[in-house]
Design an enzyme around this catalytic site. Sequence first.
Site, short mmCIF file in Angstrom:
data_model
loop_
_atom_site.label_atom_id
_atom_site.label_comp_id
_atom_site.label_asym_id
_atom_site.label_seq_id
_atom_site.Cartn_x
_atom_site.Cartn_y
_atom_site.Cartn_z
CB SER A 1 -0.97 -0.05 1.19
OG SER A 1 -2.03 0.85 1.02
CG ASP B 1 -5.95 -4.20 -3.92
OD1 ASP B 1 -6.08 -3.51 -2.90
OD2 ASP B 1 -5.02 -5.03 -4.06
CG HIS C 1 -5.55 -2.85 0.29
ND1 HIS C 1 -4.92 -2.30 -0.81
CD2 HIS C 1 -4.97 -2.26 1.38
CE1 HIS C 1 -4.01 -1.42 -0.41
NE2 HIS C 1 -4.03 -1.38 0.91
#
Length: 304
Positions: A161, A246, A278
């Site tokens: 991320s 995602d 995610h």
Amino acid sequence: MESPREGPECEAPWKTMSNEELENQYTPSRWVVRLGAEEALRTYSQMGSEATKRARATRRSLLHIPYGEGHGETLDIYFPEGMSEAWPVCVFFHGGYWQSGRHPGPDGGPGDPEHRVCPEVVSMQSVGIAADFPLIRRSWAGGAVDSAQLPFWGIYLCGHSAGAHLAAMMLLARWPNRGVTPNLRGLFLVSGIYDLEPILHTSHSAPLLMTLEVAQRNSPQWHLGATLTQPADPTCRVLVILGQHDSPEFHRQSREFYQTLCRGGWEASFEELRDVDHFEIIWNLTRKDYVLTQMILKTILQEF
């Protein structure tokens, strides 16, 4: 693995989205598939704490090693079993929108730096860790051996991320100006953000105090796309990875960054992992049989 798209990129579709749509796209907890948003965050936080406790209980580690002068600029080092002096180093940058979070990396003993809270973090202060690997050498030697006497092993960076953004920023570093040669052998960029400008239009922007100029200056997609910066080491591998669940914007950012890398001559590959969101994509790294764990270990260990 897919081939890069040919031709100039179209204008980013995020510019036609409302702030509400962007908020939804850039809030990963809204895209979890098996738990509610709050339950997912709570569960993954607990999983991370438990994995860290297991790692500290089962292998030698050095914790909270400072790599800078700022508050929170520390590094945890986990030693692999049967370590030799020539073992490669894998450094893991956690996510959390440059503000929070501390996560375990793949089984095998990577370091986990705790980076600064924004706005300082987006100025690349945090990723100065790569220029300070003599510190890691001294730490691995337990202070008993001069770092200059240790053979130089390959360096691998893994980020998730916002941590993938920090790792990707290493591709822009001018190493001769820093007086170091890090021997950077590979990057694993997991569900990352490579263009920071859309973040300015979300609630995540408020604590960052980030301006448009700062966002553009610290966007690897913007810099690599504008200059087609050539890799310092053409053999350095870059794996761009994301989960099937995602958000579409995370998918777009990953695919476009991969395409930019390919046009610039980087040895890049792209992988979409099926049926993970995610958070699951990174927490599953605690499993030795997980596809991403094996992908990372295979990439690292095939050279040693």
